[in-house]
Design an enzyme around this catalytic site. Structure first.
Site, PDB file in Angstrom:
ATOM      1  N   GLU A 264       0.899  -1.177   0.000  1.00 49.29           N
ATOM      2  CA  GLU A 264       0.000   0.000   0.000  1.00 49.29           C
ATOM      3  C   GLU A 264       0.912   1.195   0.000  1.00 49.29           C
ATOM      4  OE1 GLU A 264      -3.210   0.835   0.490  1.00 49.29           O
ATOM      5  OE2 GLU A 264      -4.177  -0.695   1.712  1.00 49.29           O
ATOM      6  N   GLU A 398       5.698  12.668  -4.881  1.00 50.93           N
ATOM      7  CA  GLU A 398       4.950  12.782  -3.635  1.00 50.93           C
ATOM      8  C   GLU A 398       5.792  13.551  -2.632  1.00 50.93           C
ATOM      9  OE1 GLU A 398       4.528   9.216  -1.263  1.00 50.93           O
ATOM     10  OE2 GLU A 398       2.492   9.798  -0.738  1.00 50.93           O
TER      11      GLU A 398
END
Ligand code: NAD
Length: 494
Positions: A264, A398
């Protein structure tokens, strides 16, 4: 409910500092420790055991023994439910100290950890506890001359490796379904935030979870995390963290026992605002919350804001005002909106992204360190860049901090194409008053979760996870139980 007096909670709070292996707190085999630091002040909170290979070996052996003994793995689902509900009750009973611990260790706002993280942790535990005695097996339609039973068996020993942004809740996304399914677990919290996982282990023991079913090895990623990934006797790794480390876990699996890996990972979630979105002030408030909540350290943060050209100037101005109204400061002060980042290293990383973006995009607000706060606090201003092009690093990377990239678009097709132009596919938002457009665009966006007229919708009842390099693990919902169980078929020839 009245707000706790945090100084009193702190005075009575117990911090566990050792590994939790086979039902007991023990130092690392090497005797080594590392400091966990309050990022609001730079103060050392505790010297925690630095687990490595030998400690992971011991924890995995304890997990394996408990799994094979069957006290948990073969216990009636109703018994597992009873114990997990007792753990949830203890989490609620220790809400104040867990909330404070989470805030001190990670810099999270105590008002959030108290209102959301800790009650959310108990709620996730209860949900899986309640679910586990409602999962049925199957009788396959094989014909009358045989009977084939298909059952879900607990998978075995699970390694859970989690990040620092929601230490307790991220751990619970893994632990609750894994334990409910009957697995034994070795949990490695992030090195920045080890304290709440150790406190949780203590509560599990108190609630009667058999020894060895939950083990916690604190330590560094390249040591304890790697040892879990490479271990020959770990059946699966549930990982939440960066895409880079997620890829390492796939490599560890290939180099060892082909364990299942559920990554994840990161995100760069787009927020698409169409000119027909309606009340722009309300949209701006949500857009700001979508990127600045938790000081931007949210995997699904809406860090790219795509705005249809007729409203871009107005919306940008409204979001700028939202950002500038945010109060940055002490996470223990209930009036604070934005606490520090998790560490000074993370601040250096975030400011590095900001400095690089100055060369290609227009800085609208923020971009630095706020004045008047402790020098060793990892604070950073909420920051907005406009005119960010899809070729800029800020579009692609990110940041994991309070930094928003704003880009205009003209048509719906262009908006979807721009939003999907990312290596990530974790989440997205769409603001529009046109129902048909909402359906079309939410269908076309490549993201695990798309929220229409809102940001970051998450609930235990629905799966959470991404596409592309956001990874393919799915946490939450009944689907998560699939990860912690293996399908087994038993044939009876009649
Ligand atoms: P990270 O990848 O650096 O660390 C995550 C975990 O992996 C930590 O426990 C760490 O110790 C461990 N680790 C680090 N290096 C390792 C190595 N070489 N071998 C084995 N283990 C190692 O991530 P982080 O900085 O803690 O968290 C931020 C990242 O997590 C962001 O990318 C964010 O998007 C992601 N995240 C994703 C979700 C999601 O649900 N998709 C949720 C929260 C955070």
């Amino acid at each position: 409910m009245s707000t706790p007096v945090w100084s009193e909670v702190r005075a009575s709070m117990t911090l566990e500092r050792d590994l939790f292996v086979d039902g007991a707190f023990v130092p690392a085999a090497s005797g080594e420790r590392f400091a966990t630091v309050d990022p609001a002040t730079g103060d050392v909170l505790a010297e925690v055991a630095r687990g490595a290979d030998e400690d992971v070996d011991r924890a995995v052996a304890a997990a394996r023994r408990s799994f094979e003994a069957g006290h948990w793995s073969r216990a009636d689902p109703a018994e597992r439910k009873r114990v997990l509900l007792a753990v949830a009750d203890l989490v609620d009973a220790h809400r104040d100290e867990l909330a404070l611990m989470e805030s001190l260790d990670g810099g999270k706002l105590v008002r959030d950890t108290h209102a959301w993280d800790v009650p959310g942790t108990a709620a996730i535990l209860r949900w899986y506890a309640e679910a586990v005695d409602k999962v049925y097996g199957e009788v396959a339609p094989t014909g009358r001359s045989s009977l084939a039973l298909v059952t879900r068996e607990p998978l075995g020993v699970v390694g859970a490796v989690v990040p620092w942004n929601y230490p307790l809740e991220m751990a619970m996304w893994k632990l609750a379904p894994a334990l409910a399914a009957g697995c034994s677990v070795v949990l490695k919290p992030a090195e920045q935030t080890p304290l709440s996982a150790l406190a949780f282990a203590r509560l599990c023991a108190e609630a009667g979870l058999p020894d060895g079913v939950l083990n916690v090895v604190t330590g560094f990623g390249a040591e304890a995390g790697r040892a879990i990934g490479l271990h020959e006797d770990v059946d699966a790794v549930a990982f939440t963290g960066s895409t880079e480390v997620g890829k390492l876990f796939l490599g560890y699996s290939a180099q060892s026992n082909l364990k299942q890996v559920w990554p994840e990972c990161g995100g760069k979630s787009a927020n698409l605002v169409f000119a027909d979105a309606g009340d722009l002030a309300a949209v701006a408030a949500r857009a700001a919350a979508g990127v600045f909540f938790c000081t931007g350290q949210v995997c699904s943060a809406n860090s790219r804001l795509l705005v249809q050209r007729p409203v871009v100037d107005e919306l940008l101005d409204l979001v700028r005002r939202e950002a500038e109204a945010l109060r940055v400061g002490d996470p223990l002060d209930e009036r604070t909106d934005l606490g520090p980042l998790v560490s000074l290293e993370q601040r250096t990383r975030v400011l590095g992204h900001v400095d690089a973006a100055r060369a290609t995009s227009r800085l609208v607000t923020g971009g630095g360190v706020p004045a008047g706060l402790p020098e060793q606090g990892a604070y950073v201003q909420p920051t907005i860049f406009a005119d960010v092009s899809p070729t800029d690093p800020l579009w692609a990377e990110e940041v994991f901090g309070p930094v928003l990239a704003v880009t205009p678009f003209d048509t719906e097709e262009e908006a979807v194409e721009l939003a999907n132009r990312s290596r990530y596919g974790l989440a997205a938002s769409v603001f529009t008053d046109d129902l048909r457009r909402a359906h079309r665009v939410s269908d076309a966006l490549v993201a695990g979760t798309v929220t229409v007229n809102g940001v970051d919708a998450i609930d235990v009842t629905v799966p959470f996870g991404g596409f592309k390099q956001s990874g393919y693990g799915r946490d939450l919902s009944l689907h998560a139980l699939d990860k912690y169980t293996g399908l087994k078929t038993r044939w009876f020839h009649l």
